[in-house]
Write an enzyme that holds these catalytic residues in place. Sequence first.
Site, PDB file in Angstrom:
ATOM      1  N   GLY A 337       0.846  -1.189   0.000  1.00 33.88           N
ATOM      2  CA  GLY A 337       0.000   0.000   0.000  1.00 33.88           C
ATOM      3  C   GLY A 337       0.874   1.229   0.000  1.00 33.88           C
ATOM      4  N   ASP A 453      -7.284   8.451  14.858  1.00 34.46           N
ATOM      5  CA  ASP A 453      -7.505   8.219  13.428  1.00 34.46           C
ATOM      6  C   ASP A 453      -8.141   6.845  13.206  1.00 34.46           C
ATOM      7  OD1 ASP A 453      -7.544   8.741  10.760  1.00 34.46           O
ATOM      8  OD2 ASP A 453      -5.378   8.558  10.430  1.00 34.46           O
TER       9      ASP A 453
HETATM   10  P1  AMP Z   1      -0.888   3.499   6.360  1.00 35.48           P
HETATM   11  O1  AMP Z   1      -0.416   4.767   5.798  1.00 35.48           O
HETATM   12  O2  AMP Z   1      -0.216   3.124   7.637  1.00 35.48           O
HETATM   13  O3  AMP Z   1      -2.384   3.516   6.538  1.00 35.48           O
HETATM   14  O4  AMP Z   1      -0.564   2.320   5.286  1.00 35.48           O
HETATM   15  C1  AMP Z   1      -0.973   2.385   3.944  1.00 35.48           C
HETATM   16  C2  AMP Z   1      -1.377   1.026   3.423  1.00 35.48           C
HETATM   17  O5  AMP Z   1      -0.293   0.105   3.541  1.00 35.48           O
HETATM   18  C3  AMP Z   1      -2.513   0.379   4.198  1.00 35.48           C
HETATM   19  O6  AMP Z   1      -3.764   0.796   3.748  1.00 35.48           O
HETATM   20  C4  AMP Z   1      -2.283  -1.099   3.926  1.00 35.48           C
HETATM   21  O7  AMP Z   1      -2.797  -1.468   2.664  1.00 35.48           O
HETATM   22  C5  AMP Z   1      -0.766  -1.199   3.864  1.00 35.48           C
HETATM   23  N1  AMP Z   1      -0.248  -1.566   5.196  1.00 35.48           N
HETATM   24  C6  AMP Z   1       0.092  -0.743   6.201  1.00 35.48           C
HETATM   25  N2  AMP Z   1       0.499  -1.436   7.269  1.00 35.48           N
HETATM   26  C7  AMP Z   1       0.430  -2.734   6.939  1.00 35.48           C
HETATM   27  C8  AMP Z   1       0.699  -3.967   7.638  1.00 35.48           C
HETATM   28  N3  AMP Z   1       1.150  -3.964   8.899  1.00 35.48           N
HETATM   29  N4  AMP Z   1       0.483  -5.128   6.995  1.00 35.48           N
HETATM   30  C9  AMP Z   1       0.021  -5.143   5.746  1.00 35.48           C
HETATM   31  N5  AMP Z   1      -0.258  -4.028   5.030  1.00 35.48           N
HETATM   32  C10 AMP Z   1      -0.059  -2.831   5.608  1.00 35.48           C
END
Ligand code: AMP
Length: 611
Positions: A337, A453
């Site tokens: 992501g 959040d």
């Molecule tokens: P964030 O900015 O922390 O919301 O991360 C962006 C995207 O990365 C999320 O919407 C997930 O698709 C992916 N992502 C973040 N953390 C994880 C994790 N611990 N395991 C798997 N995918 C993750």
Amino acid sequence: MPDAAAHLPFFYGSISRAEAEEYLKLAGMADGLFLLRQCLRSLGGYVLSLVHDLRFHHYPIERQLNGTYAIAGGKAHCGPAELCEFYSRDADGLCCTLRKPCNRPSGLEPQAGVFDSLRETMVRDYVRQTWKLEGEALEQAIISQAPQVEKLIATTAHERMPWYHNAISRDEAERMLFSGSQPDGKFLLRPRKEQGTYALSLIYGKTVYHYLITQDKAGKYCIPEGTKFDTLWQLVEYLKLKADGLIYCLKESCPNASVPTGTAAPTLPAHPSMPRRIDTLNSDGYTPEPGEAGEKSRILPMDTSVYESPYSDPEELKDKKLFLKRENLMMDEVELGSGNFGCVRKGVYKMRKKQIDVAIKVLKSGNEKAEKEEMMKEAQIMHQLDNPYIVRIIGVCRAEALMLVMEMALGGPLHKFLSSKKEEIPVSNVVELMHQVSMGMKYLEEKNFVHRDLAARNVLLVNQHYAKISDFGLSKALGADDSYYTARSAGKWPLKWYAPECINFRKFSSRSDVWSYGITMWEAFTYGQKPYKKMKGPEVISFVEQGKRLERPTDCPPEMYTLMNDCWIYKWEDRPDFSMVETRIRTYYYSIASKADLATSPVQGAEAACA
Ligand code: AMP
């Protein structure tokens, strides 16, 4: 597991017929005076005790295969409360309508049933033995998985009871009963050749009596013409209390040498999805639904590698540090992501004894000092948290870029998962996931952290039945004496998820997280829709200020919409806290989970019955 009738003031729990009649006498014996009590013989069944013409009438209420409740020959209802309400309007075959509830005297709680404490002990022992859990991890596993564990136990627990003898003949049973002392009531239970039938062999007056146990179409066990039970161990426990047609009560078990003695804490059978610590997802990111081929092997959170921290192993704990060595981290090209800060990549982290899958948040190169500081703040917050329903940090790595290394939650964000699998995911599954989120938030509340959040985009799935809260970028640890955090200035905020006091006074507390939890629930029950449609921030603010709230999602059970609305109570001090939210959603989740175990389409089934 709380009883579905626990909240009814005229429910007495597990009292005898004689006691019920005593309460009704004391309350005056008016026509239509009634009370409800637990039925000893079937899990979840009741008896309605009713007065008419100065006489007592007792009507058993059965919990049926699809999770509904009915008096024999009567209409089905989705719960005991609905059933009583129906019979207060229409006698429909009863001697009269229910007119006056015979409420419990003040201070009297419903009596716990004979199986209640036994069941609790069994669940605890099963979880402890199967997943080798202790302390908080054990408690959390019990709370979140009690319905699933109970189901496993109900179907297999007798196999490890000392009185159960697998594959012995009638002659061998007699030999075993006659060996050693032969007190009246010495017994054993054995399967018969005929599939699904059993024999209960019992000594009385130096003679062995054999009773046939059969299963009816609904899978309930009984000695023909006798009382029916959901499980064999309940049948045995009941017959220890009451002969119920046998020549004598069951007393002493004739022990099976291969099973440790002592029924109070039996060594329970292993969970069928063993071996443990299987990895979390199949290729399309979810595990089979109950009822599908894989039901027996449904993966519980405790089966996954991310239920406990990798540092729960004392050997690994020796190396626990916030900063990780780059040589132990392997980064994949695969992007999981992305966000403003950069991207999240798949990777593997090498520990002392094992390698674990990780998600690595990589800060874009050329980023400002401020962003690095923000990522470090997020890491510091996560470093203080350790809960099965929160994405754990493994550490931070300073190398070609600043990297935040986390547990992997491969199923991705909740809203995307639900919108892509709407047809396959029953409402009970959504309730299960939102209950887990409430457990994670209750933990944060207890630790005095505010998330700030919470939204479906920040709830990541390990699999279809396991959710974790993530993204602590805005989170704050509150001071020991503070119940809220005041932001210095408003920032780039997710206004649609924010409570009025956040927007009006920049005041953030666990109660404002509760507001966000309500919005997250709405996202979940709409299977991933955007809250407040196309409204802009200021429009949402005035909408909320006018006392308006999001509408009930089509598939949302009324109980869950009531909870959502309580999360959106305007004044923060009047809102429930997470401890209350968790209890309420748990009560509802348990009540439908027991139905979901039996019904093919649980919630629809129950709703149809209500209509
Ligand atoms: P964030 O900015 O922390 O919301 O991360 C962006 C995207 O990365 C999320 O919407 C997930 O698709 C992916 N992502 C973040 N953390 C994880 C994790 N611990 N395991 C798997 N995918 C993750």
